[in-house]
Design a protein around this motif. Structure first.
Motif, PDB file in Angstrom:
ATOM      1  N   PHE A   1       0.813  -1.229   0.000  1.00  0.00           N
ATOM      2  CA  PHE A   1       0.000   0.000   0.000  1.00  0.00           C
ATOM      3  C   PHE A   1       0.839   1.268   0.000  1.00  0.00           C
ATOM      4  CE2 PHE A   1      -4.291  -1.668   1.885  1.00  0.00           C
ATOM      5  CZ  PHE A   1      -4.617  -2.180   0.632  1.00  0.00           C
TER       6      PHE A   1
ATOM      7  N   TYR B   1      -6.061  -4.930  -5.840  1.00  0.00           N
ATOM      8  CA  TYR B   1      -6.886  -4.877  -4.630  1.00  0.00           C
ATOM      9  C   TYR B   1      -8.257  -4.256  -4.930  1.00  0.00           C
ATOM     10  CZ  TYR B   1      -8.075  -3.545   0.199  1.00  0.00           C
ATOM     11  OH  TYR B   1      -8.701  -3.387   1.421  1.00  0.00           O
TER      12      TYR B   1
ATOM     13  N   PRO C   1       7.046  12.326  -3.869  1.00  0.00           N
ATOM     14  CA  PRO C   1       7.530  11.688  -5.091  1.00  0.00           C
ATOM     15  C   PRO C   1       8.337  12.690  -5.929  1.00  0.00           C
ATOM     16  CG  PRO C   1       5.127  11.518  -4.833  1.00  0.00           C
ATOM     17  CD  PRO C   1       5.606  12.583  -3.900  1.00  0.00           C
TER      18      PRO C   1
ATOM     19  N   LYS D   1      11.474   7.846  -5.831  1.00  0.00           N
ATOM     20  CA  LYS D   1      11.430   7.810  -7.303  1.00  0.00           C
ATOM     21  C   LYS D   1      12.211   8.981  -7.901  1.00  0.00           C
ATOM     22  CE  LYS D   1       6.484   6.694  -6.958  1.00  0.00           C
ATOM     23  NZ  LYS D   1       5.175   6.839  -7.567  1.00  0.00           N
TER      24      LYS D   1
ATOM     25  N   ALA E   1      -2.231   0.748   7.623  1.00  0.00           N
ATOM     26  CA  ALA E   1      -2.888   0.876   6.317  1.00  0.00           C
ATOM     27  C   ALA E   1      -3.350  -0.488   5.819  1.00  0.00           C
ATOM     28  CB  ALA E   1      -1.939   1.523   5.311  1.00  0.00           C
TER      29      ALA E   1
ATOM     30  N   GLY F   1      -7.220  -1.439   5.233  1.00  0.00           N
ATOM     31  CA  GLY F   1      -7.622  -1.592   3.839  1.00  0.00           C
ATOM     32  C   GLY F   1      -7.583  -0.287   3.058  1.00  0.00           C
ATOM     33  N   THR F   2      -6.690   0.607   3.451  1.00  0.00           N
ATOM     34  CA  THR F   2      -6.593   1.904   2.774  1.00  0.00           C
ATOM     35  C   THR F   2      -5.194   2.115   2.210  1.00  0.00           C
ATOM     36  OG1 THR F   2      -6.006   2.911   4.896  1.00  0.00           O
ATOM     37  CG2 THR F   2      -8.293   3.082   4.234  1.00  0.00           C
ATOM     38  N   PRO F   3      -5.041   2.014   0.887  1.00  0.00           N
ATOM     39  CA  PRO F   3      -3.737   2.323   0.284  1.00  0.00           C
ATOM     40  C   PRO F   3      -3.268   3.703   0.731  1.00  0.00           C
ATOM     41  CG  PRO F   3      -5.210   1.368  -1.351  1.00  0.00           C
ATOM     42  CD  PRO F   3      -6.035   1.598  -0.108  1.00  0.00           C
ATOM     43  N   LEU F   4      -1.985   3.797   1.079  1.00  0.00           N
ATOM     44  CA  LEU F   4      -1.451   5.041   1.652  1.00  0.00           C
ATOM     45  C   LEU F   4      -1.097   6.074   0.606  1.00  0.00           C
ATOM     46  CD1 LEU F   4       1.047   4.080   4.485  1.00  0.00           C
ATOM     47  CD2 LEU F   4      -1.005   5.481   4.691  1.00  0.00           C
ATOM     48  N   ALA F   5      -0.416   5.628  -0.433  1.00  0.00           N
ATOM     49  CA  ALA F   5       0.048   6.594  -1.425  1.00  0.00           C
ATOM     50  C   ALA F   5       0.251   5.889  -2.751  1.00  0.00           C
ATOM     51  CB  ALA F   5       1.358   7.235  -0.974  1.00  0.00           C
ATOM     52  N   ALA F   6      -0.105   6.593  -3.809  1.00  0.00           N
ATOM     53  CA  ALA F   6       0.071   6.069  -5.159  1.00  0.00           C
ATOM     54  C   ALA F   6       0.656   7.174  -6.029  1.00  0.00           C
ATOM     55  CB  ALA F   6      -1.269   5.622  -5.724  1.00  0.00           C
ATOM     56  N   ARG F   7       1.327   6.760  -7.082  1.00  0.00           N
ATOM     57  CA  ARG F   7       1.822   7.713  -8.082  1.00  0.00           C
ATOM     58  C   ARG F   7       2.505   8.924  -7.461  1.00  0.00           C
ATOM     59  NH1 ARG F   7      -3.129   6.449 -10.518  1.00  0.00           N
ATOM     60  NH2 ARG F   7      -2.854   4.808 -12.063  1.00  0.00           N
ATOM     61  N   ASN F   8       1.964  10.124  -7.731  1.00  0.00           N
ATOM     62  CA  ASN F   8       2.645  11.329  -7.249  1.00  0.00           C
ATOM     63  C   ASN F   8       2.018  11.907  -5.994  1.00  0.00           C
ATOM     64  OD1 ASN F   8       4.474  11.068  -9.244  1.00  0.00           O
ATOM     65  ND2 ASN F   8       3.492  12.522 -10.620  1.00  0.00           N
ATOM     66  N   GLU F   9       1.364  11.073  -5.232  1.00  0.00           N
ATOM     67  CA  GLU F   9       0.742  11.545  -4.004  1.00  0.00           C
ATOM     68  C   GLU F   9       1.778  11.785  -2.916  1.00  0.00           C
ATOM     69  OE1 GLU F   9      -3.518   9.373  -4.744  1.00  0.00           O
ATOM     70  OE2 GLU F   9      -2.169   8.647  -3.187  1.00  0.00           O
TER      71      GLU F   9
ATOM     72  N   PRO G   1      -7.940   4.187  -7.275  1.00  0.00           N
ATOM     73  CA  PRO G   1      -7.113   3.112  -7.834  1.00  0.00           C
ATOM     74  C   PRO G   1      -7.572   2.653  -9.215  1.00  0.00           C
ATOM     75  CG  PRO G   1      -8.553   2.267  -6.135  1.00  0.00           C
ATOM     76  CD  PRO G   1      -8.748   3.749  -6.154  1.00  0.00           C
ATOM     77  N   TRP G   2      -8.665   3.245  -9.718  1.00  0.00           N
ATOM     78  CA  TRP G   2      -9.154   2.817 -11.029  1.00  0.00           C
ATOM     79  C   TRP G   2      -8.619   3.691 -12.142  1.00  0.00           C
ATOM     80  CZ3 TRP G   2     -11.595  -1.630 -11.766  1.00  0.00           C
ATOM     81  CH2 TRP G   2     -12.091  -2.282 -10.640  1.00  0.00           C
ATOM     82  N   LEU G   3      -7.969   4.786 -11.770  1.00  0.00           N
ATOM     83  CA  LEU G   3      -7.547   5.737 -12.813  1.00  0.00           C
ATOM     84  C   LEU G   3      -6.030   5.801 -12.953  1.00  0.00           C
ATOM     85  CD1 LEU G   3     -10.123   8.527 -12.168  1.00  0.00           C
ATOM     86  CD2 LEU G   3     -10.056   6.916 -14.047  1.00  0.00           C
TER      87      LEU G   3
END
Lengths: 239, 239
Positions: A108, A117, A157, A179, B139, B143-151, B237-239
């Protein structure tokens, strides 16, 4: 959570840590060794870093689902790949198999597992097993405590704009910039502008045999994707 | 690094993860099992949480150095305790023994190991072994993703002022507020004021048998020290 089938398998998203196989947790290790089916992402048909970390734990005969994520700035092709991967995992779960999805670092924390997920969590039992993140692995190798007492840690990031990076670096005692890759020069200028170069450490491929740790001012011109800059402004461990 | 004695032992600071012994890494596990001497903090003469996590790995006959940290708002008594603890560890290192210092979570992430580290790193070989932090453990359980991509992820300690918390929460997509404890009510008011209550999850004693995970609005009135609030504002998470 609604389960599609009483006898369906469980999906595990297991963190593998930063790269050294010894930094895998006991739990992830046991799950991988016992897995009927494993799944992992592979970038543009290349080798999978996640699979490489776990390689020694994967038993012969384990079924492997490769999620082949294309290299693209567009998001649709990657999302389509996750659709295909999730469908394969779903088929295995419906067959009653547990599926262990291998994730570099933590599932995550900037990981691609969240896409799998999101597609399956409402239909099947899912357990997420946390892993060692690259930020604490880099801090350990750099010999720089990340945060103490009431200090604030900000994780940023590298692709963020120079302005955004600058604003966010100023409000925290400790900063980890993930990154770094091709953004190294931009980040270096931002940190220099803030007068923080002397407190910045560069770490490349932490915990791997070709790891590199050095002051930011000595960092190479080119950084790989798996590189990080840690800035620690405050902590005086004597007080 | 200058080593005091050619034959001195090595000091290891090993992360143990959030509490479930299965979330210890293979590396920490091996080091603890093979240790001649272990060291760990104990708060005000009570049980040591770190020792409890590692208990099953500690072999009979292992020498144990207890760093008895007094409860005090003043910093001097605790620092004096680290002086005493570091001196005991130093004596063991000089005897040629390796010393494995047990650390809840990760040694460099809000841990007390940094006080021992600061006292000994210039004189003896020290290796820091990272561990799973409570933020990714919480997390995973929430069940909560913490960070994705440029977050951007911001980690904030609960004792910060309401104003400071409010400012810092606004600039990040994901926020983990550590050490909630007696600051729960203050933090709840801040999050409510920012209109983020619906995106906030409360996690108490993640990965332990008496773990509690619930929406912040359902959190109990009293929170233990080992509790956290996770706010995720953005990730789709869908985009």
């Amino acid at each position: 959570m609604v389960f599609g089938e009483a006898m369906s398998g469980i999906l595990y998203g297991v963190g593998l840590g930063p790269g050294d196989p010894d930094l895998i947790t006991l739990k992830s290790s046991k799950l991988i060794s016992a897995a009927q089916v494993i799944a992992y992402p592979s970038l543009a048909g290349g080798d999978s870093f996640a699979r490489a970390i776990a390689a020694d734990l994967i038993k012969k005969g384990t079924e492997e689902i490769v999620i082949d994520v294309p290299m693209s700035i567009e998001r649709e092709p990657a999302q389509a790949a996750y659709d295909v991967g999730a469908a394969k995992i779903e088929a295995a779960l419906l067959n009653g198999n547990n599926v262990v999805c291998l994730c570099e670092g933590d599932p995550f924390f900037y990981g691609s597992f969240m896409y799998i997920y999101a597609r399956l969590v409402d239909k099947y039992p899912v357990e997420v097993v946390p892993g060692v993140t690259s930020i604490t692995a880099c801090a350990a190798r750099a010999g720089t405590p990340l945060a103490a007492r009431n200090e604030r840690l900000t994780v940023l990031p590298g692709p963020l704009s120079a302005k955004e990076l600058s604003i966010r670096i100023q409000g925290a005692e400790s900063v980890a910039i993930m990154k770094v890759g091709r953004h190294l020069e931009k980040i270096r200028v931002v940190i220099e502008g803030l007068g923080l170069s002397a407190q910045a450490t560069y770490v490349e491929r932490a915990s791997l045999p070709d790891e590199l740790v050095c002051p930011l001012i000595d960092a190479p011109k080119k950084a790989p994707y798996f590189s990080m800059i840690i800035i620690t402004k405050g902590a005086d461990p004597w007080l």
